[in-house]
Scaffold this motif. Structure first.
Motif, PDB file in Angstrom:
ATOM      1  N   GLY A 169       0.801  -1.206   0.000  1.00 44.43           N
ATOM      2  CA  GLY A 169       0.000   0.000   0.000  1.00 44.43           C
ATOM      3  C   GLY A 169       0.841   1.266   0.000  1.00 44.43           C
ATOM      4  O   GLY A 169       1.641   1.425   0.910  1.00 44.43           O
ATOM      5  N   PRO A 170       0.638   2.116  -1.008  1.00 47.32           N
ATOM      6  CA  PRO A 170      -0.167   1.874  -2.199  1.00 47.32           C
ATOM      7  C   PRO A 170       0.342   0.685  -3.004  1.00 47.32           C
ATOM      8  O   PRO A 170       1.550   0.458  -3.070  1.00 47.32           O
TER       9      PRO A 170
ATOM     10  N   LYS B 157      -0.447  -0.844  -9.650  1.00 50.31           N
ATOM     11  CA  LYS B 157      -1.552  -0.443 -10.522  1.00 50.31           C
ATOM     12  C   LYS B 157      -2.014  -1.658 -11.330  1.00 50.31           C
ATOM     13  O   LYS B 157      -1.283  -2.638 -11.496  1.00 50.31           O
TER      14      LYS B 157
ATOM     15  N   SER C 113      -8.697   7.924   4.017  1.00 50.66           N
ATOM     16  CA  SER C 113      -8.436   6.524   3.703  1.00 50.66           C
ATOM     17  C   SER C 113      -9.241   5.593   4.612  1.00 50.66           C
ATOM     18  O   SER C 113     -10.248   5.971   5.192  1.00 50.66           O
TER      19      SER C 113
ATOM     20  N   SER D 116      -9.829   1.128   1.624  1.00 50.48           N
ATOM     21  CA  SER D 116      -9.294   2.247   0.848  1.00 50.48           C
ATOM     22  C   SER D 116      -9.031   1.798  -0.574  1.00 50.48           C
ATOM     23  O   SER D 116      -8.903   0.613  -0.853  1.00 50.48           O
TER      24      SER D 116
ATOM     25  N   GLN E 217      -6.403   2.113  -2.266  1.00 52.54           N
ATOM     26  CA  GLN E 217      -4.990   1.844  -2.557  1.00 52.54           C
ATOM     27  C   GLN E 217      -4.593   0.376  -2.448  1.00 52.54           C
ATOM     28  O   GLN E 217      -3.457   0.026  -2.756  1.00 52.54           O
ATOM     29  N   LYS E 218      -5.476  -0.485  -2.029  1.00 44.70           N
ATOM     30  CA  LYS E 218      -5.086  -1.874  -1.783  1.00 44.70           C
ATOM     31  C   LYS E 218      -5.340  -2.775  -2.992  1.00 44.70           C
ATOM     32  O   LYS E 218      -4.612  -2.741  -3.961  1.00 44.70           O
TER      33      LYS E 218
ATOM     34  N   GLU F  49      -5.357   5.144  -5.776  1.00 43.65           N
ATOM     35  CA  GLU F  49      -4.555   6.100  -5.035  1.00 43.65           C
ATOM     36  C   GLU F  49      -5.052   6.222  -3.592  1.00 43.65           C
ATOM     37  O   GLU F  49      -6.188   5.911  -3.285  1.00 43.65           O
ATOM     38  N   ALA F  50      -4.177   6.695  -2.716  1.00 45.79           N
ATOM     39  CA  ALA F  50      -4.475   6.764  -1.295  1.00 45.79           C
ATOM     40  C   ALA F  50      -5.285   8.023  -0.947  1.00 45.79           C
ATOM     41  O   ALA F  50      -5.599   8.826  -1.818  1.00 45.79           O
TER      42      ALA F  50
ATOM     43  N   ALA G 154      -7.917  11.152  -8.412  1.00 44.60           N
ATOM     44  CA  ALA G 154      -7.942   9.865  -7.721  1.00 44.60           C
ATOM     45  C   ALA G 154      -9.258   9.143  -7.951  1.00 44.60           C
ATOM     46  O   ALA G 154      -9.300   7.913  -8.065  1.00 44.60           O
TER      47      ALA G 154
ATOM     48  N   TYR H 222      -9.754   5.425  -9.542  1.00 46.70           N
ATOM     49  CA  TYR H 222     -10.548   4.368  -8.911  1.00 46.70           C
ATOM     50  C   TYR H 222     -11.595   3.822  -9.884  1.00 46.70           C
ATOM     51  O   TYR H 222     -11.795   2.610  -9.982  1.00 46.70           O
TER      52      TYR H 222
END
Length: 392
Positions: A18-19, A22, A74, A191, A193-194, A199-200, A253, A257
């Protein structure tokens, strides 16, 4: 003795927890930039935020009567929002077997100063005794997948279907990779980012009808910061769950997502995402089984994470170095791999036992993990010769 460097390199060295990596084929050029520079409160901005919510429901298979909101800070912000808004109505059981569960327990005891808190804990690598949880009369807080320990719950059978309390589940490294038992969960957070490699800084807050009822019928005795307020005049602020965020989100962001969700939908949705993560775990499991110097931190294979895979170095010469020496050894291994550009950010979490943590979520390619394992052996052999003064 010269140790041969592996020839094949991972195409992507991104194994951070994390992050996270991609999605395959990601490029900033593929993002929709039509709303960048526009207000998130514009018609177009709210439509993109609502699309992110709708795609989340579809891909994550969230029940139709659950609400989904985008919130600040987050996963941590989402969990804290639920805790500060809902706890105190009754006693609470908090499960802690790694740093984030310990953090939620600390907040309940030392920040909210709740009177009736039971912390049911276990050391890194193990689960607490789930049978000790009162999943009927008390509120419950737990992490579905312990990101810093690589230990997850096998199911939610310890929660009663006819419960009186609310269940808050930190699912940040489980969502989109593991099957969440929605009827047993009232608050689910994660969140971007996982598992989806977003993005966080943005969190997701998913509420069951039971959670909404708690918010509308219970008022905590402490003041709530503005970014924690989910109700107004005793009623839920419905706009939060329709794309009207509490504060200003990053629309870039948001687009990232949405891109990840559309990719997930395109490859087959939740079943495909889970299959990819399970396949990645199998790659590491085969390597660990065949490798004498490493073991899973998670003792029980039934509770091993398929996302945040945590490993310990079991070689006796390394174990003899003691805790500080083992931490330095792991750090040296990680630095060696990063210098070669084959693995970034795979060190253990700062509070966890020394070792490695390799992300295996759905955005990671199995072929990259297969290419990584010879490099792990290479880095171990060189570092062992350096630290333990033994022949490689």
């Amino acid at each position: 003795m010269t140790i041969a460097m592996p020839v094949l390199r991972p195409k992507s060295p991104h194994f951070s927890s994390g992050p996270c990596a991609k999605r395959p084929g990601w490029s900033p050029k593929k993002l929709n930039t039509s709303v960048l520079g526009r207000s998130h409160r514009s018609k177009e901005g709210k439509a993109r935020l609502k699309l992110a919510i709708d795609l989340t429901r579809e891909v994550l298979q969230v029940p139709a009567d659950y609400l989904i909101g985008i919130v600040p800070a987050s996963d941590t912000g989402a969990v804290e929002m639920a805790m500060w808004s809902m706890l105190g109505e009754r006693g609470v059981d908090i499960l802690a077997w790694e740093s984030f569960g310990e953090g939620w327990a600390n907040d309940a005891l030392k920040q909210l100063k709740l009177d009736d808190v039971r912390v049911i804990d276990a050391p890194y690598g193990r689960l607490p005794k789930l049978k000790q949880v009162d999943g009927v009369a008390r509120d419950v807080i737990f992490t579905w997948n312990g990101t810093t320990s690589g230990v997850r719950v096998p199911n939610a059978d310890f929660i009663a279907a006819d419960r009186q309390g609310v269940v808050i589940c930190d699912a940040t490294s489980a969502a989109f990779a593991q099957a969440l038992d929605w009827p047993k969960l009232d608050v689910v957070t994660y969140s971007w980012q996982k598992v989806l490699g977003g993005e966080a800084a943005h969190g997701m807050l998913i509420l069951s009808p039971r959670a909404v009822k708690r918010l509308e019928t219970y008022k905590p005795s402490w003041p709530l910061p503005k970014i924690f307020r989910l109700t107004s005049g005793g009623k839920l602020i419905a706009g939060i769950f329709q794309g009207e965020t509490i504060n200003t989100p990053s629309m870039l962001a948001v687009e990232d997502y949405i891109d990840a969700l559309e990719w997930a939908k395109g490859i087959g949705g939740l079943p495909a995402l889970m299959k990819r993560a399970d396949g990645n775990l199998r790659v590491l499991n085969r390597w660990v089984t065949a490798t004498p110097w490493v073991e899973f931190l998670a003792v029980d294979k039934k509770t091993r994470s398929n996302t945040s895979v945590c490993l310990t170095i079991s070689d006796q010469a390394v174990v003899a170095l003691g805790a500080e020496g083992q931490a330095a050894f792991a750090k040296a291994m990680v630095a060696r791999l990063e210098k070669e550009g084959v693995a970034f950010d795979i060190g253990h979490y700062r509070d966890a036992p020394p070792g490695l943590r390799i992300w295996c979520g759905a955005t990671v390619q199995s072929r990259d993990l297969k290419a990584l394992t010879p490099w792990l052996d290479w880095a171990f052999a060189l570092t062992r010769a350096e630290f333990c003064k033994v022949a490689a």
